[in-house]
Design a protein around this motif. Structure first.
Motif, PDB file in Angstrom:
ATOM      1  N   VAL A 190      62.827  14.046  15.265  1.00  0.00           N
ATOM      2  CA  VAL A 190      62.442  12.726  14.758  1.00  0.00           C
ATOM      3  C   VAL A 190      62.807  11.646  15.769  1.00  0.00           C
ATOM      4  O   VAL A 190      62.020  10.731  16.038  1.00  0.00           O
ATOM      5  CB  VAL A 190      63.090  12.448  13.393  1.00  0.00           C
ATOM      6  N   TYR A 191      64.013  11.721  16.346  1.00  0.00           N
ATOM      7  CA  TYR A 191      64.403  10.718  17.337  1.00  0.00           C
ATOM      8  C   TYR A 191      63.460  10.741  18.538  1.00  0.00           C
ATOM      9  O   TYR A 191      63.108   9.694  19.092  1.00  0.00           O
ATOM     10  CB  TYR A 191      65.853  10.945  17.786  1.00  0.00           C
ATOM     11  N   PHE A 192      63.052  11.938  18.954  1.00  0.00           N
ATOM     12  CA  PHE A 192      62.111  12.022  20.073  1.00  0.00           C
ATOM     13  C   PHE A 192      60.802  11.323  19.710  1.00  0.00           C
ATOM     14  O   PHE A 192      60.258  10.528  20.499  1.00  0.00           O
ATOM     15  CB  PHE A 192      61.833  13.491  20.436  1.00  0.00           C
ATOM     16  N   ASN A 193      60.293  11.607  18.514  1.00  0.00           N
ATOM     17  CA  ASN A 193      59.024  11.016  18.109  1.00  0.00           C
ATOM     18  C   ASN A 193      59.143   9.513  17.868  1.00  0.00           C
ATOM     19  O   ASN A 193      58.182   8.767  18.122  1.00  0.00           O
ATOM     20  CB  ASN A 193      58.502  11.719  16.859  1.00  0.00           C
ATOM     21  N   MET A 194      60.302   9.050  17.403  1.00  0.00           N
ATOM     22  CA  MET A 194      60.498   7.606  17.270  1.00  0.00           C
ATOM     23  C   MET A 194      60.539   6.950  18.645  1.00  0.00           C
ATOM     24  O   MET A 194      60.050   5.827  18.827  1.00  0.00           O
ATOM     25  CB  MET A 194      61.782   7.305  16.484  1.00  0.00           C
ATOM     26  N   GLY A 195      61.090   7.663  19.632  1.00  0.00           N
ATOM     27  CA  GLY A 195      61.056   7.142  20.999  1.00  0.00           C
ATOM     28  C   GLY A 195      59.632   6.996  21.493  1.00  0.00           C
ATOM     29  O   GLY A 195      59.268   5.983  22.117  1.00  0.00           O
ATOM     30  N   GLU A 214      55.357  -0.552  23.287  1.00  0.00           N
ATOM     31  CA  GLU A 214      55.924  -1.242  24.450  1.00  0.00           C
ATOM     32  C   GLU A 214      57.326  -1.789  24.186  1.00  0.00           C
ATOM     33  O   GLU A 214      57.722  -2.822  24.739  1.00  0.00           O
ATOM     34  CB  GLU A 214      54.981  -2.362  24.919  1.00  0.00           C
ATOM     35  N   GLU A 215      58.088  -1.109  23.352  1.00  0.00           N
ATOM     36  CA  GLU A 215      59.497  -1.453  23.117  1.00  0.00           C
ATOM     37  C   GLU A 215      60.343  -0.463  23.905  1.00  0.00           C
ATOM     38  O   GLU A 215      60.909   0.487  23.368  1.00  0.00           O
ATOM     39  CB  GLU A 215      59.816  -1.399  21.624  1.00  0.00           C
ATOM     40  N   SER A 216      60.422  -0.686  25.195  1.00  0.00           N
ATOM     41  CA  SER A 216      61.023   0.279  26.108  1.00  0.00           C
ATOM     42  C   SER A 216      62.509   0.495  25.858  1.00  0.00           C
ATOM     43  O   SER A 216      63.005   1.631  25.951  1.00  0.00           O
ATOM     44  CB  SER A 216      60.803  -0.172  27.558  1.00  0.00           C
ATOM     45  N   VAL A 217      63.247  -0.567  25.572  1.00  0.00           N
ATOM     46  CA  VAL A 217      64.691  -0.427  25.336  1.00  0.00           C
ATOM     47  C   VAL A 217      64.942   0.441  24.111  1.00  0.00           C
ATOM     48  O   VAL A 217      65.775   1.362  24.129  1.00  0.00           O
ATOM     49  CB  VAL A 217      65.353  -1.807  25.170  1.00  0.00           C
ATOM     50  N   LEU A 218      64.205   0.166  23.026  1.00  0.00           N
ATOM     51  CA  LEU A 218      64.357   0.961  21.803  1.00  0.00           C
ATOM     52  C   LEU A 218      63.923   2.406  22.045  1.00  0.00           C
ATOM     53  O   LEU A 218      64.571   3.351  21.572  1.00  0.00           O
ATOM     54  CB  LEU A 218      63.524   0.346  20.678  1.00  0.00           C
TER      55      LEU A 218
END
Length: 646
Positions: A549-554, A561-565
């Motif tokens: 899930v974290y990978f897919n949220m990344g 275009e929310e690169s930091v998040l």
């Protein structure tokens, strides 16, 4: 008184006449060295095959065997090739031709009889009685003869051919057989296949125009003609029968022929007792040994177009070595042909129909036992493949096997369902998984398999499997871009898993709902479903699910275009993956962070995470993935050009 002698001279006399008491001059002994049949009217195309035969006749090998299944046009091709060779002056000594009737319903022509025919054609008036004497006389006649072509048509065994082989290297022999005659050592073998689609249609049109030059029924219905050719399996015998039926009935339309062939193909592919596809196949089948006959019939029970040696052994209930021998025998007799890859076999379409007719004569017990063994084989093999897929060393082999066997596995799901083997339906469907059906052309197969799995789960009252089948259907619908149908299945799976207290199952369904929303660019819904899935995974202690899930949220944050998040989520994924030993996922997460850093021209961060990605891949044995990072390393290490803005 001196006796006067009166000489009687008959025949033509030239030159000096020597006086003797009686002179008898016999006319030359007749020979028959132009025995080739006419080229068949239906001969069409085959230019490549004719070239191969012509080249073979020019090679040092004196014997050429043209082999193929019944009705494929071996004799027609060989006769045409022989006429071409004679016309080119290749065989000034003439041609001997004989039909050995190796597959006739009557008595086949044995070498003793064939030798008598050939000796008579060569001008021998007193044919010896024994076969040995006939062979000696035959070879003696040919030894000093100018180059000849000997055509031995329709041989069933090498024993029919050997006594008819000429001496020396000046003569050539063309043999046709439904069998490969592998024990005819030193012979060149040419396998004749069915006609191409274009040649099949051309053959039909040529035969109709030969009977009536004004007949345009097929010429004006090209698509229907192509369908007729396909329904005939592009087999010349079947095409000739259809042409004869059309010629006999000028009112019969091609569309009607298509309808008849779809209904009962082998019944319709019959002109009379002497011209029928089924009759030709009967002759081949009847020459098989009983064990090969049995396997030939049972092979038609396999749901896919081709079958592996292992599956055939399961059908037959025989050990693998014995089955290999039986399959080899069937292949040599052209009752089956090699499949793809090596070790798989398949039928010609019409032979499959014929075998299916034949297997109906088997007892219910025989058919039922064979089908049960076949289903068990596919279940066991599919589950073994599922165990091999996660392992790097066996992953490629397992995936190739699945792709090859996909039609059989899908068919086996349906077969197991018809037999009432609901547990086997579930085991097969879940062992296959859904990735096989992500290509749109395979999607319908996947839906059919998982719909049956859902029904089997309901019949068994197995609600866990019901939820699993719903998730599988949702994934297949999603990949087919049937978003509403996918959402309905995922929503049902969420509800069912929650009722069962199955947090892992609920998390997977929510995770899939999030992926579905992302695919539709509904980012707001995607974030909502990802967070719900993450919460459920955490409560269930599903660390793999968390990391995914974290990978897919990344990926979702990067798409917005929310690169930091995005980097933060990828980093969390990498940390969890490192804790649970998921090297491949950890490496992918570090690679994504490096890509984001490169886009921001942060080469130090990019190199750091590329190093971490490479180390992780190598630690997990993923050398190929590590190598694919090289272009990114070069990009990150490249010095900034003086003109490059800071």
């Amino acid at each position: 008184m001196e006796e006067h002698v009166q000489n009687e001279v008959s025949g033509d006399v030239h030159g000096t006449v020597v006086q003797v008491r009686d002179i008898y001059l016999y006319p030359p002994v007749p020979t028959a060295l132009a025995g080739l049949p006419l080229v068949a009217t239906e001969f069409t195309g085959r230019s490549a095959d004719l070239s191969v035969v012509a080249e073979a006749l020019s090679s040092p090998q004196p014997v050429v065997v043209s082999t193929g299944l019944a009705g494929v046009g071996k004799t027609t091709l060989v006769v045409k090739a022989a006429h071409n060779a004679v016309a080119e002056g290749r065989f000034p000594g003439g041609v001997l031709f004989i039909d050995l009737q190796g597959y006739s319903t009557g008595t086949r022509v044995e070498p003793l009889t064939a030798l008598s025919v050939f000796l008579g054609a060569l001008g021998v008036l007193q044919v010896p009685a024994s076969q040995q004497e006939r062979e000696m006389a035959y070879r003696s006649r040919l030894a000093g003869h100018r180059p000849m072509l000997i055509v031995l048509d329709n041989a069933s065994t090498a024993d029919q051919v050997r006594p008819l082989l000429p001496p020396g290297g000046q003569h050539r022999v063309l043999v046709t057989s439904r069998h490969t005659l592998g024990d005819l050592h030193g012979a060149r073998r040419i396998t004749i296949d069915v006609l191409s689609a274009a040649d099949s249609v051309a053959m039909l049109e040529n035969l109709l125009r030969a009977a009536d030059p004004m007949d345009t029924r097929l010429a004006s219905a090209s698509e229907t003609a192509c369908e007729i050719a396909d329904l005939c399996g592009r087999l010349p015998l079947a095409l000739g029968i259809v042409a004869a039926l059309l010629s006999d009935d000028p009112g019969l339309q091609p569309g009607e022929v298509v309808a008849l062939l779809r209904e009962t193909r082998l019944n319709e592919l019959r002109y009379d007792e002497n011209l029928a596809v089924r009759s030709a196949f009967d002759l081949s089948h009847n020459r098989l040994p009983p064990a090969e006959q049995r396997l030939f019939r049972l092979l038609s029970l396999n749901p896919g177009r081709q079958i592996s040696t292992d599956a055939a052994a399961a059908l037959a209930g025989q050990p693998l070595p014995a089955t290999r021998r039986l399959l080899a025998g069937l292949r040599r007799a052209h009752m089956i042909e090699n499949g793809d890859p090596h070790g798989w076999f398949r039928f010609h379409d019409l032979l499959r129909l014929y075998a299916a007719e034949r297997v109906d004569s088997e007892s219910d017990e025989e058919r039922g036992g064979a089908l049960a063994r076949l289903v068990c084989h596919y279940v066991t093999a599919a589950e073994l493949s599922a165990q091999q897929r996660p392992v790097k060393e066996t992953r490629g082999q397992a995936q190739r096997w699945l792709q090859t066997e996909r039609p059989n596995l899908v068919g086996a799901v349906g077969l197991a369902h018809r037999l009432g083997r609901c547990n086997d339906v579930l085991r097969l469907a879940f062992a296959m998984g859904t990735f096989l059906f992500y290509r749109r052309r395979n999607g319908e197969e996947g839906l059919a398999a998982f719909d049956l799995a859902l029904d089997a789960a309901v019949q068994l009252g197995d609600r866990d499997s019901e939820a699993k089948a719903l998730r599988g259907l949702g994934r297949i619908y999603r990949e087919m871009n049937h978003y509403t149908a996918a959402r309905v299945r995922f929503d049902a799976a969420v509800v069912l898993s929650r009722e069962l207290g199955d947090s892992s199952g609920e998390g997977r369904a929510l995770h899939n709902l999030a992926a579905l929303a992302k695919q539709q660019n509904n980012f707001r819904s995607a974030w909502k479903q990802y967070r719900r899935a993450l919460a459920v995974y955490r409560d269930a202690g599903e660390r793999v699910g968390e990391a995914q899930v974290y990978f897919n949220m990344g990926a979702l944050a990067k798409a917005q275009e929310e690169s930091v998040l995005a980097s933060a989520h990828f980093l969390t994924c990498a940390e969890i993956s490192a804790e649970i030993g998921r090297h491949e996922l950890e490496g992918r997460a570090h690679k994504r962070i490096a890509l984001i850093a490169l886009d921001a021209d942060d080469r130090e961060t990019a190199l750091k995470h590329l190093d971490l990605a490479r180390a992780t891949y190598l630690n997990g044995g993923e050398e190929r993935r590590a190598q694919l990072l090289r272009p990114l390393f070069r990009k990150a290490q490249r010095r900034r050009s003086p003109r490059e803005p800071r």
